[in-house]
Structure formats: C-alpha cells, structure tokens
Design an enzyme around this catalytic site. Structure first.
Site, mmCIF file in Angstrom:
data_model
loop_
_atom_site.group_PDB
_atom_site.id
_atom_site.type_symbol
_atom_site.label_atom_id
_atom_site.label_comp_id
_atom_site.label_asym_id
_atom_site.label_seq_id
_atom_site.Cartn_x
_atom_site.Cartn_y
_atom_site.Cartn_z
ATOM 1 N N CYS A 2 34.738 45.575 49.795
ATOM 2 C CA CYS A 2 34.217 46.694 50.575
ATOM 3 C C CYS A 2 34.602 46.562 52.039
ATOM 4 O O CYS A 2 34.773 45.457 52.555
ATOM 5 C CB CYS A 2 32.705 46.729 50.480
ATOM 6 S SG CYS A 2 32.104 46.820 48.803
ATOM 7 N N ARG A 27 42.174 46.584 51.850
ATOM 8 C CA ARG A 27 41.229 45.608 51.312
ATOM 9 C C ARG A 27 40.912 45.877 49.836
ATOM 10 O O ARG A 27 40.357 45.018 49.164
ATOM 11 C CB ARG A 27 39.921 45.652 52.127
ATOM 12 C CG ARG A 27 40.100 45.177 53.548
ATOM 13 C CD ARG A 27 38.843 45.435 54.340
ATOM 14 N NE ARG A 27 37.728 44.643 53.894
ATOM 15 C CZ ARG A 27 37.381 43.474 54.409
ATOM 16 N NH1 ARG A 27 38.079 42.963 55.391
ATOM 17 N NH2 ARG A 27 36.342 42.816 53.956
ATOM 18 N N TRP A 74 34.141 48.678 46.748
ATOM 19 C CA TRP A 74 34.818 48.027 45.606
ATOM 20 C C TRP A 74 33.685 47.639 44.664
ATOM 21 O O TRP A 74 32.911 46.743 44.957
ATOM 22 C CB TRP A 74 35.591 46.805 46.119
ATOM 23 C CG TRP A 74 36.496 46.172 45.111
ATOM 24 C CD1 TRP A 74 37.785 46.521 44.842
ATOM 25 C CD2 TRP A 74 36.212 45.051 44.257
ATOM 26 N NE1 TRP A 74 38.307 45.696 43.868
ATOM 27 C CE2 TRP A 74 37.363 44.779 43.498
ATOM 28 C CE3 TRP A 74 35.079 44.246 44.061
ATOM 29 C CZ2 TRP A 74 37.425 43.752 42.560
ATOM 30 C CZ3 TRP A 74 35.150 43.223 43.131
ATOM 31 C CH2 TRP A 74 36.323 42.996 42.388
ATOM 32 N N ASN A 100 28.543 45.378 52.338
ATOM 33 C CA ASN A 100 29.612 44.619 51.671
ATOM 34 C C ASN A 100 28.997 43.303 51.229
ATOM 35 O O ASN A 100 28.459 42.575 52.056
ATOM 36 C CB ASN A 100 30.755 44.386 52.680
ATOM 37 C CG ASN A 100 31.850 43.487 52.134
ATOM 38 O OD1 ASN A 100 31.952 43.281 50.926
ATOM 39 N ND2 ASN A 100 32.674 42.961 53.029
ATOM 40 N N GLY A 101 29.041 43.002 49.951
ATOM 41 C CA GLY A 101 28.450 41.753 49.463
ATOM 42 C C GLY A 101 27.674 42.017 48.188
ATOM 43 O O GLY A 101 27.815 43.073 47.560
ATOM 44 N N GLU A 490 54.143 31.829 41.215
ATOM 45 C CA GLU A 490 53.998 32.851 42.252
ATOM 46 C C GLU A 490 54.796 34.108 41.898
ATOM 47 O O GLU A 490 54.325 35.227 42.079
ATOM 48 C CB GLU A 490 54.423 32.250 43.597
ATOM 49 C CG GLU A 490 54.389 33.182 44.784
ATOM 50 C CD GLU A 490 53.018 33.779 45.083
ATOM 51 O OE1 GLU A 490 52.022 33.375 44.467
ATOM 52 O OE2 GLU A 490 52.956 34.690 45.921
ATOM 53 N N LYS A 494 53.161 37.809 41.450
ATOM 54 C CA LYS A 494 53.632 38.994 42.188
ATOM 55 C C LYS A 494 53.924 40.123 41.221
ATOM 56 O O LYS A 494 53.529 41.262 41.429
ATOM 57 C CB LYS A 494 54.892 38.698 43.001
ATOM 58 C CG LYS A 494 54.752 37.816 44.223
ATOM 59 C CD LYS A 494 54.046 38.433 45.395
ATOM 60 C CE LYS A 494 52.559 38.196 45.285
ATOM 61 N NZ LYS A 494 51.994 37.013 45.836
ATOM 62 N N GLU A 497 50.651 41.600 39.579
ATOM 63 C CA GLU A 497 49.688 42.357 40.375
ATOM 64 C C GLU A 497 50.217 43.686 40.866
ATOM 65 O O GLU A 497 49.447 44.619 41.027
ATOM 66 C CB GLU A 497 49.086 41.526 41.512
ATOM 67 C CG GLU A 497 49.993 41.096 42.595
ATOM 68 C CD GLU A 497 49.272 40.272 43.662
ATOM 69 O OE1 GLU A 497 48.071 40.420 43.860
ATOM 70 O OE2 GLU A 497 49.966 39.472 44.320
ATOM 71 N N HIS A 513 57.944 23.802 24.211
ATOM 72 C CA HIS A 513 56.642 23.377 23.668
ATOM 73 C C HIS A 513 55.781 24.580 23.256
ATOM 74 O O HIS A 513 54.576 24.442 23.105
ATOM 75 C CB HIS A 513 55.909 22.511 24.686
ATOM 76 C CG HIS A 513 56.654 21.246 25.004
ATOM 77 N ND1 HIS A 513 56.819 20.226 24.097
ATOM 78 C CD2 HIS A 513 57.322 20.865 26.123
ATOM 79 C CE1 HIS A 513 57.540 19.266 24.646
ATOM 80 N NE2 HIS A 513 57.857 19.627 25.874
ATOM 81 N N LYS A 613 42.389 42.914 48.936
ATOM 82 C CA LYS A 613 43.143 41.963 49.744
ATOM 83 C C LYS A 613 42.317 40.723 50.037
ATOM 84 O O LYS A 613 42.797 39.609 49.974
ATOM 85 C CB LYS A 613 43.572 42.643 51.050
ATOM 86 C CG LYS A 613 44.350 41.743 52.011
ATOM 87 C CD LYS A 613 45.701 41.389 51.421
ATOM 88 C CE LYS A 613 46.518 40.464 52.305
ATOM 89 N NZ LYS A 613 47.639 39.868 51.571
HETATM 90 O O1 M6R Z 1 43.117 35.355 51.642
HETATM 91 P P1 M6R Z 1 43.398 34.285 50.622
HETATM 92 O O2 M6R Z 1 44.683 33.577 50.904
HETATM 93 O O3 M6R Z 1 42.274 33.315 50.464
HETATM 94 O O4 M6R Z 1 43.549 35.051 49.262
HETATM 95 C C1 M6R Z 1 43.646 34.340 48.052
HETATM 96 C C2 M6R Z 1 44.033 35.259 46.909
HETATM 97 O O5 M6R Z 1 43.043 36.219 46.695
HETATM 98 C C3 M6R Z 1 45.361 35.971 47.180
HETATM 99 O O6 M6R Z 1 46.404 35.074 47.427
HETATM 100 C C4 M6R Z 1 45.746 36.862 45.995
HETATM 101 O O7 M6R Z 1 46.035 36.085 44.880
HETATM 102 C C5 M6R Z 1 46.948 37.734 46.373
HETATM 103 N N1 M6R Z 1 46.675 39.114 46.088
HETATM 104 C C6 M6R Z 1 48.184 37.357 45.673
HETATM 105 O O8 M6R Z 1 49.255 38.157 46.028
#
Ligand code: M6R
Length: 618
Positions: A2, A27, A74, A100-101, A490, A494, A497, A513, A613
């Site tokens: 949020c 966010r 959110w 937010n929370g 990674e 990417k 997501e 394996h 985010k």
């Molecule tokens: O702000 P942070 O680095 O703590 O965020 C951690 C993860 O939420 C963040 O890296 C998330 O996996 C990304 N969306 C990946 O692209």
C-alpha cells in the site's frame, strides 16, 4: 504494498494527491482512493483498479479542498473491491483513515466495538476497524482542543493494536490538519513552505519538497499547513531531523525510455560505478568501507558470515557466498530472511550478519535483522534507500547509491549488491591471506565493469530478436555453475515475474538429476557459460540438452563462442571477465531477455500483476 500520500497546504489537494499516487504506482496495488476535506464535509473517491480509473472518477466529480489523504491498496484483508478500497471511515463518518500494514488483532477489536454498539462496518478490512476505534475513543475524550483530542485518540487506539501500520487520517471538523503514525510500515513527512506532506515513500513528494523527516516506529505526527509536531506512542516529544532527499523528481521519471525497467537496466554502468566510488584503495589494494563501523581487528575476528535477504537480494547474497569464500576464505551461509528469523541458526559470537535489501523496508528482511540484533549479533545492512528502516536499524553497512529503482523487477540493485559484496570480499581477503597482486587484480576487474556493461547493453537488439523468436514458448530453464548459478536463479525470477511464464534456475550439473525430464523441443534452456574454469563442464550439460532436442540459448565469452556456435540455437557473447565479478555482466542479458519477452507478450513490465516493489507485509 500500500502507498499513502497526504497533503495540507494552500494548493488544491486533489492534483497533488493524484500525482503522488501515480509516483507510488510502482509499489504495486489493486485499488486506490482519496479523501479531501471540503469545508466540513469529506469528499471521497475510491475504486478498485488502476490510478487511471480513480483519475477518471475524480475528473467526473472533482473533489475540492486544501487538505486530504490518499492511498493505493494491495489487498491483504478482504477482496479487491470498491468497498474495501481506502479511505475508511469511523462510525460518525467524520474521520477518514488510510493504512499500510496489517492489524493482526482486528477481529478482537471489531468484536469489542460491536459489543460497544453503534458500529456498522462497510468493508472486510482491518483498516476500517482501526478507523472506528479511533473515532470511538475520540468521542469519549474530553477537551476543547480538538487537534490534541484527535492525536490522543489515535495514540490510545494504536496502543491497542497488534500488528503493523503506517496511517494518515483527517477529521472533517478539524481544519487543515492530518495525523500520521507508523509502526513497521514506512512513513515520511515532507516539509514544505506553507504546506506539508505525508507519504510512504519520498518519491511521492519529491516534486514538491526535498526536506524530509523519516518517522521512526511508534512516532505520531500532527501535521498542519505551517507546522508539525512529532511525539511517541508513549506521549513523549519525538526526536527527529530534517534530511535532504538526494534525488529529484527527474530521477523518478522514465526519461526517454518506454519503461522504468529498461531505464534502470541501462543505468547500470553508472550505478555499478557509484557502488564503487571512493571505495577502492589503490595503495593498499583493498576496499574502504567505513560505513561498516568495524576496525580491521574486528573484521579479522569474524569467522562466519550470514547473508540474508529476499528475492533478487537473496540471489545477490548467493553470489556473495561464492565471492567472500573465494576472496576471504571465511565461511558464508545464505539464509532466506523469512526462514532465518524463525529458526535456530547456530551462531557464535564472531558471526557477522548482513541484511541485503534494495528498499530497506522488506518486512521479512527487517524481521531477520531484528532477530539477529536481538540475539546480540553485529548486523549490517546493504541498502539502496538511505533512510530506510533496515538502514537505520543496522549497526552499520554499505549504501548502494544506485538511485531510485522504480521498476518492480529489481535490476540495477542486483548488480550494485554484487559489486558491494565483491568489495566486502576484497576487504576481508586483504585482511587475511589475499596478496597485494591478487587484490590489485580484483580492483582491475571491478574498475573494468562499467565499460564492459556498456558493451553488454549494446546487445539489447540481439537479445530482443531472441526474445521474439521464443515468444511462443511457455517457459524457460536457466542453468549456470559456480558464480553463475545464482544468476540462473535470478534470470528465472526475472522471467517469471514480468512475463508470467514458467521458469526455473538450477546449477547446470543438476540437469541430469531430474530436470532433464523437462527438456523438449519447445522449451528453451538458457545456459550461462562464460569461458571460465567450468566451461567444459557446462558444455557437457549443454550437449545433454542438445541430444534431447532442447533449444539452447547460450550466454558465453571468449573462446566459448567458437565451441557453442554449432551447438546452441542462439549465442549471446559478452566480454571476457574475471570469475569473481562475472555475475555483474551475465545478469544483464537475462534482464534484457525477460524485458523484451514481456514487451513482446504485452505485459505490464513495470507493474506486473500481484507484485509489489516493496514488500512490507510478512
Ligand atoms: O527491497 P528488497 O531488495 O528487500 O526486495 C526484495 C525482493 O522483494 C525483491 O528483490 C523482489 O524479489 C524483486 N521484485 C525481484 O525482481
């Protein structure tokens, strides 16, 4: 998660709030709303959907007034509906609140209010319960000063709350006045001239002011047009300082790029340079990291390191494990922050913990940091957001200085984190066994990176062509060894997501394996196989996929291309680079691959579905 924006001043609140919400879009959210006080009436507009939907609603029925609050939601409690969108009201309809929370004990508080009588709830949210609780206490308090009454009612209500909150609220009969409070969810006060702001994130208000007060947990702030007052939940005067925000509104714009993600990918020559700036000691062939607040003798005593984080930060940590063990010969363990905080990881007095987080607000990473500190371990942060909670609560650390990262998919933060972990490895290594000539080779490798990243970025069109070729694939597999195994993870993250395609990352040798059962002619395998000590091992695995008719996209360097050109379906050739910093280069074509494929598939690259985010809930 949020987002909150509040404004009190002489300008019309609506455009300022709407602009702030747009800047918080990154966010992640599913609904949005505003409450603006017009005379003694609160005008509310809210709906499920995008900010553009709210903007349309506000254009049809413009809310008028010079102070108000707004929110991007959110969903945590209650479905994504217009009713559940914030703001929410108390029973009198005079107090509007955004939050937010998570109020963990909201059911008990709701029952308590229902027993009291006179409370009808119009949503399924925990937030509405808090609005009612504040309103109920406000009714019961005496005193002519309505501002003090509202602050005291907020304080009394928050004392009953178990959970996390960043909140902002207005009362229709208290002119030019907003109350804010935080615990566990970020909230910043923007100090302007004859106007003040509240926001979950400075990027929402940086177009108006660069003077900010980052509120601490348990702070309550009373904000008027020309003043503010910060006190604690216990009622004591709060300690605060006004900081200058390092970046401006232009830094949180897309510039000439179609998406933030692409802009941030192309910023990496500079962000990696900035991660190293002033930190290379050429005379001693080591790194200077004063922010660690540790003397060389303390650093020498460290006999174990734990790196913790989530998502991309965790993948950077996995690279860090290889890096620090190779350069410094100190045992390193990588822990998912969400697991670390709940389990009994054996730790001794000489264990050093690093919490890695771009935002510095990730709830799981913050929880891990707090748990580690509670147990008495020195806990350092590697953060981008300078005033974040993790940065402020750690015993020291290293800032990334990467500039704002707006795209939900982390890109430049990964390469900055890896660069910093290399600096940490170098520093710890030079205190131990690493010779000056070895240290100097690491420095040379680091210094060459920005230029080499420029060369990799020139491959963008080639990667786009590969993305187009595989646009009908329903997933991809990613493989790498050693330093590049975490890059495989990674690359898969990417792709998942932002394209919503199935993707998995594995150490190349794991293929046989079990994973090899997935190989088929329409499922591409991406191999990260630079010309390094394990190239020939990678080549064996590539042949195994080829033998089963799996298409291969090979990321390689040096002599690797000659070996791969007749085996791989597509080759991406990057400059030759030292093993220890290779992930900084190898990650970038995978960022580009995910980006171009997402664009090809028409995905919302900067705001992928369901994601946020900064993940401020557990
Ligand atoms: O702000 P942070 O680095 O703590 O965020 C951690 C993860 O939420 C963040 O890296 C998330 O996996 C990304 N969306 C990946 O692209």
């Amino acid at each position: 998660m949020c987002g909150i924006v509040g404004y009190v001043g002489r300008s019309e609140a609506a455009p300022i709030l709407l602009d702030g919400l747009r800047r918080l879009e990154y966010r992640g959210y599913d609904s949005a709303g505003v409450a603006i006080v017009n005379g003694t009436c609160i005008e509310t507009r809210k709906c499920a959907g995008r900010i553009a939907d709210l903007a349309r609603l506000m254009t049809r029925h413009p809310p008028v007034g010079h102070y108000g609050i707004s929110h991007t939601r959110w969903a945590t409690h209650g479905k994504v509906t217009d009713e559940n969108a914030h703001p929410h009201f108390d029973a009198s309809g005079r107090i509007a609140l955004v939050h937010n929370g998570v109020i963990e004990n909201y059911s008990a508080l709701r029952e308590q209010l229902e027993r009291e009588g006179g409370h009808t709830f119009n949503s399924d949210t925990d937030t509405e319960v808090l609005a009612h609780l504040i309103g109920s206490i406000y009714q019961q308090l005496n005193g002519a000063d309505s501002k003090a009454r509202l602050v005291n009612a907020t304080r009394a209500a928050l004392k009953q709350v178990i959970g996390t909150y960043g909140i902002a609220l207005v009362h229709s009969e208290i002119k030019d006045f907003i109350v804010g409070a935080r615990r566990g969810s970020p909230l910043v006060l923007g100090v302007g001239r004859d106007e003040n702001f509240l926001a979950s994130d400075v990027s929402a208000i940086v177009a108006h002011t660069r003077d900010a007060v980052y509120l601490n947990d348990f702070d309550i702030v009373a904000v008027s047009r020309d003043s503010f007052d910060i006190s604690s939940l216990a009622g004591e005067a709060g300690n605060y300082q006004i900081s200058k925000v390092e970046f401006g509104a232009e830094d949180v714009s897309k510039g000439d790029f179609p998406h933030y993600m692409l802009k941030e990918i192309f910023e990496q020559p500079n962000s990696v340079r900035d991660a190293m700036r002033g930190r290379l000691d050429y005379d001693e062939c080591t790194a200077k990291l004063g922010g660690l607040n540790m003397a060389p003798a303390d650093l020498r005593d460290v006999n174990r390191i734990i790196l913790t984080g989530c998502g991309t930060a965790l993948h950077a940590a996995l690279v860090g494990e290889y890096l620090i063990e190779q350069l410094a010969n100190v045992p390193v363990e990588v822990e998912y922050a969400s697991e670390f905080r709940h389990r009994n990881t054996p730790m001794s007095g000489d264990t050093l913990v690093f919490a890695i987080s771009q935002s510095g607000e990730t709830a799981d990473t913050l929880g891990a940091l707090r748990e580690s500190r509670r147990k008495g371990f020195r806990t350092l942060g590697i953060c981008n957001n300078v005033a974040s909670t993790i940065a402020r609560e750690s015993d020291g650390g290293v800032y990334m200085h990467a500039g704002p990262e707006i795209g939900v998919a982390a890109t430049k933060s990964f390469t900055s984190q890896v660069t910093i972990l290399a600096l940490i490895g170098l520093l710890l290594g030079r205190i131990r066994h690493l010779s000056t000539s070895q240290g100097s080779r690491v420095i040379e490798a680091l210094e060459a990176l920005p230029e080499q990243i420029e060369q990799v970025l020139k491959l963008s069109d080639h990667v786009r062509a590969i993305a187009k070729k595989y646009a009908s694939a329903d997933g991809m597999l990613f493989f790498g060894r050693q330093f590049n195994f975490p890059v495989a993870l990674e690359g898969a993250l990417k792709l998942k997501e932002i394209t919503y395609l199935f993707a998995e990352g594995h150490p190349s040798a794991e293929l046989k394996h079990g994973i090899i059962a997935l190989v088929r002619p329409d499922l591409p395998s991406v191999f990260i196989a630079p010309d390094d000590a394990v190239f020939s091992k990678n080549l064996n695995n590539i042949e195994q996929v080829k033998a089963r008719k799996g298409p291969i996209i090979a990321l390689t360097s040096g002599n690797g291309s000659a070996h791969l050109k007749n085996i791989a379906s597509d080759v991406i050739e990057i400059p030759c680079v030292s093993d220890v910093v290779a992930p900084v280069l190898t990650a970038i074509p995978l960022q580009l691959l995910a980006y171009h494929l997402a664009v090809e598939l028409g995905r919302d690259v900067d705001k992928p579905r369901n994601l946020a985010k900064s993940v401020t809930v557990e």
